[in-house]
Write an enzyme that holds these catalytic residues in place. Structure first.
Site, PDB file in Angstrom:
ATOM      1  N   HIS A  77      -8.280  -0.191   9.419  1.00 53.40           N
ATOM      2  CA  HIS A  77      -7.272  -1.024   8.774  1.00 53.40           C
ATOM      3  C   HIS A  77      -6.201  -0.155   8.111  1.00 53.40           C
ATOM      4  CE1 HIS A  77      -9.959  -4.851   8.506  1.00 53.40           C
ATOM      5  NE2 HIS A  77      -9.782  -4.417   9.734  1.00 53.40           N
ATOM      6  N   GLU A  79      -4.997  -0.115   5.089  1.00 56.02           N
ATOM      7  CA  GLU A  79      -5.385   0.421   3.788  1.00 56.02           C
ATOM      8  C   GLU A  79      -6.292   1.634   3.957  1.00 56.02           C
ATOM      9  OE1 GLU A  79      -5.739  -4.173   3.451  1.00 56.02           O
ATOM     10  OE2 GLU A  79      -5.857  -2.639   5.014  1.00 56.02           O
ATOM     11  N   CYS A 105      -9.316  -6.990   3.451  1.00 57.03           N
ATOM     12  CA  CYS A 105     -10.663  -7.483   3.733  1.00 57.03           C
ATOM     13  C   CYS A 105     -11.611  -6.873   2.701  1.00 57.03           C
ATOM     14  CB  CYS A 105     -11.082  -7.095   5.148  1.00 57.03           C
ATOM     15  SG  CYS A 105     -11.441  -5.324   5.345  1.00 57.03           S
ATOM     16  N   CYS A 108     -11.917  -2.968   2.912  1.00 56.05           N
ATOM     17  CA  CYS A 108     -10.745  -2.299   2.332  1.00 56.05           C
ATOM     18  C   CYS A 108     -10.711  -2.477   0.815  1.00 56.05           C
ATOM     19  CB  CYS A 108      -9.465  -2.817   2.971  1.00 56.05           C
ATOM     20  SG  CYS A 108      -9.300  -2.292   4.696  1.00 56.05           S
TER      21      CYS A 108
END
Length: 149
Positions: A77, A79, A105, A108
């Site tokens: 992801h 992040e 999410c 993260c």
């Protein structure tokens, strides 16, 4: 009229997300401290591996709903990539703000909490109630981005 700093950094996150190789959702992240960009990230496969654009998306093929079964995704992801890039280059992000084009999410969120980031500004919603709960519990300032008029 000049944009606010939040608008400016979110706009940069929007540009960063265009580098994403995800077939389902493009996400960008920018980590900032004292109005200086420390790191950026977008979602995509780990360095040196084939991207979903080449291999296809297993989650899409299996009909996995958004926000579920992250372990079936070959990508990282935005992040995660922003935090990893800071680490690779020895950039301290403790006390920073992260701007993300989509609400993080839970995976993260946990990384953001442990990284020492103190503020999260996100733009789009993501169906992960546990993430929101953990971020509230952590004491990190969480703010949904609002475009100023």
């Amino acid at each position: 009229m000049r944009p606010s700093w939040d608008e400016y950094f979110m706009e940069i996150a929007e540009v960063v997300k265009t580098r994403s190789t995800c077939l389902r959702r493009q996400v960008g992240a920018v980590i900032v401290k004292d109005k200086q960009i420390l790191s950026t990230g977008y979602n995509g496969a780990p360095s040196g591996l084939k991207h979903c654009e080449e291999t296809g998306c297993l989650r899409q093929q299996l009909g996995v709903p958004s926000g579920e079964k992250h372990e079936l995704c070959r990508g990282l992801h935005a992040e995660q990539n922003a935090i990893i890039q800071a680490s690779l280059h020895g950039v301290k992000i403790e006390g920073a703000t992260i701007y993300v084009t989509t609400q993080p999410c839970v995976v993260c969120a946990k990384m953001i909490i442990n990284s020492g980031i103190k503020k999260l500004i996100y733009k789009g919603d993501y169906p992960d109630r546990l993430s929101a709960q953990m971020l509230r519990e952590s004491g990190i300032t969480v703010q949904k981005f609002q475009q100023e008029t």
